[in-house]
Design an enzyme around this catalytic site. Structure first.
Site, short mmCIF file in Angstrom:
data_model
loop_
_atom_site.label_atom_id
_atom_site.label_comp_id
_atom_site.label_asym_id
_atom_site.label_seq_id
_atom_site.Cartn_x
_atom_site.Cartn_y
_atom_site.Cartn_z
N GLY A 89 59.24 24.11 48.11
CA GLY A 89 58.12 25.02 47.93
C GLY A 89 58.40 26.31 47.20
CG ASN A 100 65.00 14.11 49.70
OD1 ASN A 100 63.95 14.01 49.08
ND2 ASN A 100 66.11 13.49 49.33
CB THR A 101 59.98 14.76 49.98
OG1 THR A 101 60.51 13.45 49.89
CG2 THR A 101 60.09 15.43 48.63
CB CYS A 148 65.93 8.90 48.94
SG CYS A 148 64.42 8.44 48.08
N GLY A 207 61.41 21.90 42.39
CA GLY A 207 60.79 20.68 41.89
C GLY A 207 59.36 20.94 41.47
CB ILE A 255 60.04 7.96 42.38
CG1 ILE A 255 59.25 9.27 42.44
CG2 ILE A 255 60.33 7.56 40.94
CD1 ILE A 255 57.95 9.28 41.72
N GLY A 256 61.09 5.73 44.37
CA GLY A 256 61.96 4.60 44.69
C GLY A 256 63.23 4.53 43.86
CG LEU A 257 66.15 6.60 44.89
CD1 LEU A 257 67.36 6.34 45.79
CD2 LEU A 257 66.12 8.05 44.46
C1 LIG Z 1 58.63 13.09 41.77
C2 LIG Z 1 59.76 13.49 42.65
C3 LIG Z 1 60.95 12.76 42.61
C4 LIG Z 1 62.02 13.12 43.41
N1 LIG Z 1 63.18 12.40 43.31
C5 LIG Z 1 64.25 12.79 44.03
C6 LIG Z 1 65.50 12.13 43.86
O1 LIG Z 1 65.65 11.21 43.06
N2 LIG Z 1 66.55 12.56 44.59
C7 LIG Z 1 66.45 13.60 45.49
O2 LIG Z 1 67.45 13.96 46.11
N3 LIG Z 1 65.27 14.25 45.66
C8 LIG Z 1 64.18 13.87 44.95
N4 LIG Z 1 62.98 14.55 45.11
C9 LIG Z 1 62.90 15.67 46.05
C10 LIG Z 1 63.15 16.99 45.34
O3 LIG Z 1 64.47 17.05 44.84
C11 LIG Z 1 62.93 18.17 46.28
O4 LIG Z 1 63.79 18.04 47.38
C12 LIG Z 1 61.49 18.26 46.78
O5 LIG Z 1 60.60 18.00 45.73
C13 LIG Z 1 61.17 19.63 47.40
O6 LIG Z 1 61.23 20.67 46.46
P1 LIG Z 1 59.92 21.35 45.79
O7 LIG Z 1 59.05 21.80 46.89
O8 LIG Z 1 60.45 22.47 44.95
O9 LIG Z 1 59.28 20.28 44.97
C14 LIG Z 1 61.89 14.21 44.30
C15 LIG Z 1 60.70 14.93 44.36
C16 LIG Z 1 59.64 14.59 43.54
C17 LIG Z 1 58.39 15.40 43.60
#
Ligand SMILES: Cc1cc2nc3c(=O)[nH]c(=O)nc-3n(C[C@H](O)[C@H](O)[C@H](O)COP(=O)(O)O)c2cc1C
Ligand SMILES: Cc1cc2nc3c(=O)[nH]c(=O)nc-3n(C[C@H](O)[C@H](O)[C@H](O)COP(=O)(O)OP(=O)(O)OC[C@H]3O[C@@H](n4cnc5c(N)ncnc54)[C@H](O)[C@@H]3O)c2cc1C
Ligand code: FES
Lengths: 317, 289
Positions: free
Chosen positions: A243, A191-192, A128, A264, A69-71
């Site tokens: 997850g 984070n991811t 990020c 998320g 997404i790129g904040l």
């Molecule tokens: C579309 C999208 C946007 C995200 N944007 C951010 C973000 O702005 N800041 C952040 O700390 N993590 C961001 N994340 C990461 C999530 O906060 C989270 O760490 C990640 O999705 C893992 O959790 P989940 O398995 O429940 O999705 C984003 C994830 C997704 C899918």
């Protein structure tokens, strides 16, 4: 009935279920009652207005999605004037995630946010993977983590500082220890996962920013392992993110040592998932006579494990 | 091992007849019952779902986010956005018209009568009819026709005259003509096979409608070429217009910033979310479809 409330430092949350930053906004109020959540977590905000990354920003893979997404955001002024008041209409504590790739800017941003009475917690997103083309960020390295967290902590004006770590760092335990030593009040893990998809029809990366963050229920065991390892080493609370799709996943993270979870993906798949998970969690505890959900934190039974394979294999499953 | 370890996701959607715990929410997650899912032509299917009454609040231009089954048994990780094709309040039914293309829509194609289908919505901002408009022109192509069709329902309710120009590759894939016809719209079909769908010809048709005072507003969806044409004619004659946009989506409610498109407002280019700021936008602001 079970008491679902948890404490993260001085912050009390009515239950351990929070949305994950970036995967949530006050607009979800169209679908669920935000007052039922443990906390409200705003999308990572940057000081300067940012358009974010080129599209496509999401692609499906065999086992989850990658996104970049790129904040994007309209900058701190807009956030303070227009977005904080939207969140302030609801009761749960407001956790504001923020980011910068420059330490002094990061500190300045923290100072501006900490000044707002409606902001209860500062979450420093130092992890990020998609704010630039390389995937680099502070949380990849202990020294950078330490420098950034120290500078941010100094500007929190007494408000709690949560620090979001990266699963892409080589050794997350040393990063976690560095963050704790530098003043973090809570660690958000994680984070991811930095990843790539290449299209075989046109030979191009599937995402506009090339790399993306992988999001999938398949990553839960990996992040759970990280939470478990870090929990054994640090004294500050941990929020497990990765997850979670059902109440038992919350239980699992808590058993590993997390005090709460962030969600998320599950909210994308089922927009009403967060509220349902809270209901299910309550039922799960009640069925087992658990009086306080905090009993689960770090309650994994791993101290009397049979490590002799011959003996272990002679027991039932 | 207990079953607990195998259960995968939460189930929080509202079924037909169930008590609604959150009646004040504008959107929800629903389990619809499949009433019908038949081929309209070689490429498109028509899905009819019986749904909880709250889902029936959908209006023209809004969409639902669908959790599709897959043809290969593996997971579809993201919901698929789909315009509301028709709302039948009397029968408690929602209808979708869709092209069977990729994994999600081919999975949808497998749904059979009696199956359950999880949908989230209604979402987004749809079409708006200004009370000053007496006659509108609707120009669509391909899947875009599914999005535009309910506009004729809305127009019929408001006693607004509709001319619908349906563009298609060949006569077999002209869609929604019956629906437009049944609602009293005047329909014109233009085809690639006989070159009547050429921009020059479509332009001639629309110029004719403008002369006859049958074009108080323009509506389009489904083709960049046709959008450009309508923008140009709209500017030339001062006729307002709306366009329905598409983009890959994740959340569908405005949180993730995945579904961005470029718009130009007062000479400044900016990105907007198709799911929340649209999918229907002021036609002159759109930069490409
Ligand atoms: C579309 C999208 C946007 C995200 N944007 C951010 C973000 O702005 N800041 C952040 O700390 N993590 C961001 N994340 C990461 C999530 O906060 C989270 O760490 C990640 O999705 C893992 O959790 P989940 O398995 O429940 O999705 C984003 C994830 C997704 C899918
Ligand atoms: C608001 C809106 C309304 C729509 N209404 C209709 C409709 O009424 N009838 C209809 O047939 N189609 C409609 N579409 C397009 C429909 O969403 C796509 O055809 C569908 O998502 C394709 O999924 P797939 O799994 O079959 O294809 P795949 O190619 O396997 O999809 C891969 C990914 O790309 C996305 N994607 C592919 N094409 C599109 C597209 N055109 N728009 C958005 N995302 C896309 C998918 O959602 C998925 O995430 C609409 C799209 C939007 C945004
Ligand atoms: S799909 Fe998430 S903001 Fe539009």
């Amino acid at each position: 009935m079970v008491d679902l409330s948890v404490k993260i430092g001085d912050i009390t949350m009515q239950n351990p279920v929070t949305p994950a930053s970036g995967a949530f906004s006050w607009e979800y109020n169209d679908v669920i009652d935000l007052n039922r959540l443990g906390g409200l977590v705003a999308k990572t905000i940057c000081r300067e207005p940012r358009l974010g990354n080129p599209t496509p920003r999401m692609a499906e893979t065999e086992a989850g999605i990658i996104q970049s997404i790129g904040l994007p955001g309209k900058g701190i002024e807009y956030f303070v004037d227009h977005i904080v008041p939207e969140y302030a209409k609801f009761k749960p504590p407001l956790i504001v995630s923020c980011s910068s790739d420059n330490i002094s800017e990061f500190a300045l941003l923290t100072e501006e946010l900490a000044r707002m009475p409606d902001v209860d917690v500062i979450e420093a997103n130092i992890s990020c993977p998609t704010r630039n083309l390389t995937g680099q960020n502070f949380a990849m390295h202990e020294d950078y983590t330490s420098d950034a967290v120290k500078a941010i902590k100094a500007k929190c004006a007494g408000k709690p500082l949560w620090v979001k770590l990266s699963p892409n760092a080589g050794d997350i335990v040393s990063i976690a220890l560095a963050a704790e030593a530098a003043g973090a009040d809570c660690l958000v893990i994680a984070n991811t996962f930095l990843s790539l998809k290449i299209r075989t029809d046109n030979f191009r990366p599937a995402l506009g920013n090339k790399f993306g963050g992988l999001v999938s229920p398949a990553l839960k065991p990996i992040v759970l392992r990280m939470v478990y390892q870090v929990a054994k080493q640090v004294k500050i609370p941990i929020i497990g993110i990765g997850g979670v799709t059902k109440a038992e996943d919350v239980v699992e993270y808590m058993l590993a040592g997390a005090s709460a979870v962030g969600i998320g993906y599950a909210g994308f798949r089922n927009p009403t998932a967060l509220v349902q998970i809270i209901d299910d969690l309550e039922r799960w505890c009640d069925e087992r006579g658990i009086k306080k959900i905090t009993e689960l934190i770090g309650a994994v039974k791993d101290d009397d494990m049979e490590m002799d394979p011959l003996v272990a294999a002679s027991h039932g499953v | 091992m207990s079953l607990e370890h195998c259960e995968k996701y939460t189930d929080s959607a509202l079924r037909v007849g169930e008590v609604d715990r959150y009646p004040q929410r504008v959107a929800g997650e629903f389990i619809g019952e499949v009433v019908g899912n038949d081929w309209v032509n070689k490429e498109y299917k028509h899905l009819i779902l019986k749904v909880h009454e709250r889902a029936l609040a959908a209006y023209a231009g809004q969409f639902f986010h669908l959790l599709c089954p897959t043809p290969d048994g593996a997971e579809v990780w993201m919901r698929r956005p789909m315009s509301v094709y028709r709302v039948d309040k009397a029968a408690s039914q929602l209808e979708f018209l869709y092209k069977c293309e990729g994994r999600g829509t081919r999975g949808m194609g497998m749904l059979a009568k009696g199956d359950e289908f999880n949908i989230a919505g209604p979402l987004g901002k749809g079409f708006k009819l200004d009370p000053a408009w007496k006659n509108i022109v609707v120009l669509g192509r391909g899947v875009g026709l599914a999005t535009l069709a309910p506009l004729s329902q809305l127009a019929a309710e408001k006693k607004v005259g509709v001319t619908a120009i349906l563009s298609a590759r060949n006569p077999d894939v002209v869609m929604s003509k019956d629906l437009f016809d049944s609602l009293g719209a005047k329909t014109l079909t233009v085809l690639d096979t006989d070159k009547t769908s050429d921009v020059a010809n479509v332009e001639k048709i629309i110029e004719g409608l403008i002369k006859e005072k049958k074009a108080d507003a323009f509506f389009t969806c489904g083709s960049s070429r046709l959008l450009k044409l309508m923008q140009q004619l709209g500017k030339k004659h001062g006729i307002p217009g709306q366009v329905a946009m598409e983009q890959i989506m994740v959340c569908g409610v405005g949180a993730c910033y995945v579904c961005m498109r470029t718009f130009e407002i007062d000479g400044v280019k900016t990105l907007k979310r198709v799911c929340r700021d649209g999918p229907v936008f002021d036609m002159q602001t759109a930069v490409g479809w």
